[in-house]
Design an enzyme around this catalytic site. Structure first.
Site, PDB file in Angstrom:
ATOM      1  N   HIS A   1     -17.581 -50.848   6.764  1.00  0.00           N
ATOM      2  CA  HIS A   1     -19.155 -50.630   6.633  1.00  0.00           C
ATOM      3  C   HIS A   1     -18.862 -48.642   6.447  1.00  0.00           C
ATOM      4  O   HIS A   1     -17.856 -47.816   7.087  1.00  0.00           O
ATOM      5  CB  HIS A   1     -19.183 -50.106   8.250  1.00  0.00           C
ATOM      6  CG  HIS A   1     -20.868 -50.110   8.528  1.00  0.00           C
ATOM      7  ND1 HIS A   1     -20.999 -48.429   8.858  1.00  0.00           N
ATOM      8  CD2 HIS A   1     -21.904 -50.904   8.038  1.00  0.00           C
ATOM      9  CE1 HIS A   1     -22.264 -48.701   8.423  1.00  0.00           C
ATOM     10  NE2 HIS A   1     -22.831 -49.685   8.408  1.00  0.00           N
ATOM     11  N   PRO A   2     -19.712 -47.973   5.799  1.00  0.00           N
ATOM     12  CA  PRO A   2     -19.619 -46.490   5.088  1.00  0.00           C
ATOM     13  C   PRO A   2     -19.821 -46.094   6.668  1.00  0.00           C
ATOM     14  O   PRO A   2     -19.205 -45.049   6.364  1.00  0.00           O
ATOM     15  CB  PRO A   2     -21.466 -46.672   4.799  1.00  0.00           C
ATOM     16  CG  PRO A   2     -22.166 -47.616   4.570  1.00  0.00           C
ATOM     17  CD  PRO A   2     -20.790 -48.739   5.213  1.00  0.00           C
ATOM     18  N   ARG A   3     -19.804 -46.021   7.712  1.00  0.00           N
ATOM     19  CA  ARG A   3     -19.275 -44.968   8.885  1.00  0.00           C
ATOM     20  C   ARG A   3     -17.681 -45.082   9.267  1.00  0.00           C
ATOM     21  O   ARG A   3     -17.833 -43.840   9.498  1.00  0.00           O
ATOM     22  CB  ARG A   3     -20.012 -45.519   9.399  1.00  0.00           C
ATOM     23  CG  ARG A   3     -20.478 -44.745  11.258  1.00  0.00           C
ATOM     24  CD  ARG A   3     -20.491 -43.121  11.565  1.00  0.00           C
ATOM     25  NE  ARG A   3     -19.750 -42.239  12.019  1.00  0.00           N
ATOM     26  CZ  ARG A   3     -19.515 -41.927  12.179  1.00  0.00           C
ATOM     27  NH1 ARG A   3     -18.034 -41.788  11.890  1.00  0.00           N
ATOM     28  NH2 ARG A   3     -18.835 -41.282  13.781  1.00  0.00           N
ATOM     29  N   LYS A   4     -17.311 -45.634   8.657  1.00  0.00           N
ATOM     30  CA  LYS A   4     -15.700 -45.829   8.442  1.00  0.00           C
ATOM     31  C   LYS A   4     -14.991 -45.281   8.002  1.00  0.00           C
ATOM     32  O   LYS A   4     -16.119 -44.294   6.840  1.00  0.00           O
ATOM     33  CB  LYS A   4     -15.682 -47.466   8.784  1.00  0.00           C
ATOM     34  CG  LYS A   4     -16.004 -48.764   9.458  1.00  0.00           C
ATOM     35  CD  LYS A   4     -16.155 -48.251  11.041  1.00  0.00           C
ATOM     36  CE  LYS A   4     -16.748 -49.146  10.884  1.00  0.00           C
ATOM     37  NZ  LYS A   4     -17.640 -48.892  12.966  1.00  0.00           N
ATOM     38  N   ILE A   5     -13.724 -44.923   7.299  1.00  0.00           N
ATOM     39  CA  ILE A   5     -13.251 -44.254   6.960  1.00  0.00           C
ATOM     40  C   ILE A   5     -12.893 -44.719   5.340  1.00  0.00           C
ATOM     41  O   ILE A   5     -12.912 -43.994   4.290  1.00  0.00           O
ATOM     42  CB  ILE A   5     -12.149 -43.354   7.004  1.00  0.00           C
ATOM     43  CG1 ILE A   5     -11.897 -43.111   8.514  1.00  0.00           C
ATOM     44  CG2 ILE A   5     -11.091 -42.883   5.643  1.00  0.00           C
ATOM     45  CD1 ILE A   5     -10.545 -42.249   8.848  1.00  0.00           C
TER      46      ILE A   5
END
Ligand code: PLP
Length: 386
Positions: free
Chosen positions: A188-192
């Protein structure tokens, strides 16, 4: 109170994915190839992921949520079973347990690491307990040794929710080199590392990997790639109820490029985290992250905890930051406070989870964040009187 000498020109976000021209080219190439869903790029991403992690098998799926769901299905967990997990986690951890008809049993955390407290596990085990779903919260590895001892003693499966933990290490190994049966990652874009949406399951068990590959594609006996390349007419069968949890080749192509960038992502995050550590440690009203000596953090998030504070006090500090153009986020949620899982029993059984979810907050940390931005955030934090 000191006065702030500079003002951030624009809002500083908590996180922002780094996506470059290479990702654009890789996705366009897939679009032009005519094969857009799970195919050669997914196979390539899986090979490179296994090579990076040092595990035998990687199985790409549509998200970490579907990865966790599939891992529980493949472990034979179902109706009437109990699975122990932390409440201090994203709700998808518990939802994946609910999807298979099992019941999440919430375990309290260690206040130093915000991860499952191995010493609290045994008290939660009943004859129905089948597995422990361990979360490596905001990227920091849980204390796996203690957890594995309990799992072994009671014959429980251990599945790792490694959604946030790419690049993190435990006792010198990358997370995902399975310590339990399977580890599940999020893109997900919130992860690295991001593919827009996406997930990966790693395992060293060949039978489990086969099972996962089938289940993610409707339990079809032959994959699309095999059928596409067959020189004779083939007929597939569907011997059980499967799922459509496929990753697309567009996502996988992006993932291959992001995996090449991962070392620079990790290096930058660790550098910025150590600058926060050094600058914020003197402040008596907050606690900076503490990393056990056998762990290496990827700093997927930089979370601080306010000492002797309340949720209201924490929210006030977040408001002050916002007024200075700095976004922050409340700490990791407590799943037991959300409607599907809420009960008096959990509210009293999880004091450390309650304390952290009420008094911690996440500061901005992302690849392109400048040191000037970070210095400004630090300056604002210093100006906020207790
Ligand atoms: C982000 C996250 C998930 C869900 O990942 P998705 O890929 O968005 O489904 C699950 N567990 C934890 C701990 C997470 O942080």
């Amino acid at each position: 109170m000191t006065t702030i000498s500079v003002q951030a020109a624009a809002m500083i976000p908590v996180a922002r994915p780094f996506i470059g021209a290479e990702e654009e080219h890789a996705v366009i190439e897939v679009l032009r190839s005519g094969w857009v869903t799970q195919g050669p790029r997914v196979a390539e991403f899986e090979r490179e992921f296994s090579a990076y992690i040092g595990c035998d098998h990687s199985v790409a799926v549509s998200s970490c949520t579907t990865a966790l769901h599939l891992a529980l299905v493949a472990s034979g967990i179902g109706s009437g079973d109990e699975v122990i997990c932390p409440s201090l986690s994203f709700i998808a951890t518990a939802n994946s347990i609910a999807y298979v008809g099992a019941t999440p049993v919430f375990c309290d955390i260690d206040l130093a690491t915000y991860n499952l407290d191995p010493s609290a596990l045994e008290g939660l085990i009943t004859p129905r307990t089948k597995a422990i779903l361990v979360v490596h919260q905001i990227g920091l590895s849980a204390e796996m040794k203690g957890i594995l001892v309990v799992a072994k003693k009671y014959g429980l499966a251990v599945i790792e929710d490694a959604a946030c933990a790419i690049g993190s290490e435990y006792e010198g190994n990358l997370i995902g080199k399975p310590l339990g049966t399977m580890a599940c990652f999020s893109f997900h874009p919130r992860k690295i590392l991001t593919t827009g949406e996406g997930g990966m399951i790693t395992t060293n068990d060949a039978d489990l990997a086969d099972k996962l590959r089938k289940l993610r594609q409707h339990a079809m006996s032959l994959s699309d790639v095999v059928r596409h390349n067959a020189k004779q007419v083939t007929a597939e069968t569907y011997d059980e109820v499967g799922y459509n949890f496929r990753m697309t080749d567009m996502q996988a192509a992006m993932g291959v490029v992001q995996l090449d960038r991962l070392q620079s992502f990790l290096q930058r995050r660790r550098h910025l985290a150590s600058r926060y550590d050094e600058a914020l440690q003197p402040l008596p009203w907050l606690e900076t992250p503490s990393v056990p000596s056998n762990c290496r953090h990827n700093y997927q998030s930089y979370m601080i905890r306010l000492v002797d504070a309340s949720a209201a006090k924490r929210d006030l500090i977040m408001q002050r930051l916002l007024e200075k153009n700095i976004s922050s986020r409340r700490a990791i949620m407590a799943i037991h406070r959300e409607l599907p899982y809420r009960s008096e029993q959990w509210e009293t059984a999880l004091p450390k989870t309650n304390l952290v979810t009420d008094t911690a907050l996440i500061l901005p940390l992302f690849h392109q964040m400048t040191e000037a931005d970070q210095d400004y955030i630090i300056e604002v934090l210093y100006s906020i009187a207790r």
